[in-house]
Design an enzyme around this catalytic site. Structure first.
Site, PDB file in Angstrom:
ATOM      1  CB  THR A 113      -0.864  -0.224   1.483  1.00  0.00           C
ATOM      2  OG1 THR A 113      -1.881  -1.176   1.123  1.00  0.00           O
ATOM      3  CG2 THR A 113      -1.743   1.196   1.391  1.00  0.00           C
ATOM      4  CD  GLN A 157      -5.054  -3.327   0.748  1.00  0.00           C
ATOM      5  OE1 GLN A 157      -4.243  -4.085  -0.352  1.00  0.00           O
ATOM      6  NE2 GLN A 157      -5.003  -4.019   1.787  1.00  0.00           N
ATOM      7  CG  ASP A 182      -6.290   1.769   1.708  1.00  0.00           C
ATOM      8  OD1 ASP A 182      -7.372   1.902   2.289  1.00  0.00           O
ATOM      9  OD2 ASP A 182      -5.541   0.991   1.731  1.00  0.00           O
ATOM     10  CG  ASP A 203     -10.817   1.044   5.663  1.00  0.00           C
ATOM     11  OD1 ASP A 203     -11.665   1.223   6.395  1.00  0.00           O
ATOM     12  OD2 ASP A 203      -9.976  -0.046   5.626  1.00  0.00           O
ATOM     13  NE  ARG A 268     -12.586  -0.912   8.145  1.00  0.00           N
ATOM     14  CZ  ARG A 268     -12.371  -1.813   7.707  1.00  0.00           C
ATOM     15  NH1 ARG A 268     -13.011  -3.177   8.319  1.00  0.00           N
ATOM     16  NH2 ARG A 268     -11.737  -2.027   6.513  1.00  0.00           N
ATOM     17  CB  THR A 273       0.548  -5.265  12.051  1.00  0.00           C
ATOM     18  OG1 THR A 273      -0.946  -5.586  11.956  1.00  0.00           O
ATOM     19  CG2 THR A 273       1.221  -6.196  12.546  1.00  0.00           C
TER      20      THR A 273
END
Length: 374
Positions: A113, A157, A182, A203, A268, A273
């Protein structure tokens, strides 16, 4: 060499065989370089990246981009670069890299991404105006395939604009950002979006940066197949140490044809990570912040307003991060068919509005004054 289609040059004087393409710029703008199909002299370039590369290391150049479609990936890696097109409907930068695409044919390394953006800004003080930036990856075709289909690509993405972590005072004015999953990745310091539009579905405005959206039209786009939830407008990953994240003021939440009622949450919480000394897991300090102030919302916005998002745990399992307890989401003065007040949609009190003045959010930076083109 970039591929430039449909170049339109205005011929202002009868009998002239050609006219310098900078005629498309406002009279108040003096460009250091012009990007067009024909290099008239040493200040004219046939690709945007060539013009950026030619700018001095200290930056400070204004680059005019003539009408046309420019198929290229652009990295603005010098400070103070101003990029001005002929209008959102006339100047377009488009590229089609996506996260799951191999870096080279047969390679096991994929772009990911963070390296998929059509335009990436890596230095402070960049201003982009009057053009369109699109990631042209064919999301809808791939999204329509069943997950079991071996032809379906992974990593869909595909970023249109990325504002990287070492940026600050990024000013985006009257720009259209087009993508699906994205579309806009906001990192770094302060960025200000004035007018224009952003389109996407999953998103499509995300990241940990401090971004102020002023009178921006935000369009949710359809999916490749029928779904109850067709996407999420925001996915902030704002660190808990940061006061502001994604702030929308006087914006409109609109939808393209095919996006059903009650199918798009406002956002959201994204807990990326992250690698820590004791393992790799969802960042517990990423308490994302998104606030909508005086924003008109169409009926595609869900009654519940916000949604949860999963992330990995230190122990190796999965956790659902709650939009109420694991994020900082709020509204003030919302209106339109998608507006609702309930316990799942936190509201700001009028006493908090002084905090959300543009001066405070941008920490005293006045983009209209300090980022005026030459």
């Amino acid at each position: 060499m970039s591929r430039i289609c449909c170049l339109l040059l205005v011929v202002l004087l009868a009998g002239c065989s050609s006219e310098k393409p900078e005629r498309f710029l406002p009279e108040s703008v003096t460009a250091d370089a012009i990007v067009a199909s024909t290099a008239i002299d040493e200040t004219h370039y046939s690709s945007i990246q060539e013009a950026v590369n030619a700018a001095p290391q200290e930056g400070g150049w204004t680059i005019g981009v003539a009408p046309g479609e420019y198929y290229e990936r652009v990295v603005i890696d010098k400070p103070g670069i101003t990029l001005i097109g002929a209008g959102m409907d006339q100047t377009k930068i488009v590229f089609d890299r996506y996260a799951g695409k191999a870096v080279t044919r047969g390679s096991e390394e994929h772009w990911g991404t963070s390296r998929s953006a059509t335009v990436e800004i890596t230095r402070p003080g960049v201003h982009i105006a009057n053009l369109t930036i699109e990631n042209g990856f064919d999301f809808l075709t791939e999204d329509a395939r069943e997950s079991s289909d071996p032809a379906r690509v992974s990593g869909m993405q595909a970023v249109a604009l990325k504002i990287s972590e070492y940026t600050d005072k990024t000013f985006i004015k009257n720009v259209a950002l087009l993508g699906y999953q994205d579309t806009l990745y906001v990192r770094g310091g302060r960025s200000y979006f004035k007018g224009g539009e952003i389109r996407g579905n999953v998103d499509f405005i995300f990241g940990d940066g401090n971004a102020y959206f002023d009178n921006v039209s935000i369009y949710s786009r359809p999916r490749g197949k029928d779904m109850d939830i067709t996407g999420y407008i925001t996915a902030p990953s704002t660190l808990i140490s940061d006061t502001f994240g994604l702030t929308f003021v006087n914006c409109k939440l609109l939808r393209e044809e095919g996006v059903p009622d009650n199918s798009v949450p406002l956002g959201r919480p994204w807990h990326p990570t992250t690698t820590f000394d004791d393992g790799r897991y969802a960042n517990p300090f990423a308490i994302g912040k998104a606030v909508f102030i005086n924003t008109w919302m169409d009926a595609h916005i869900t009654t519940t307003g916000w949604a949860s998002m999963g992330g990995s745990t230190k122990e190796g399992g999965r956790k659902e991060f709650d939009p109420i307890n694991d994020a900082r989401f709020a509204e003030y003065g919302s209106s339109g068919p998608g507006y609702a007040i309930n316990e799942q949609r936190p509201q700001l009190g009028v006493e908090k509005m002084d905090i959300y003045k543009r001066f405070n959010i941008l920490n005293g930076w006045e983009p209209e004054l300090t980022t005026t083109p030459k």
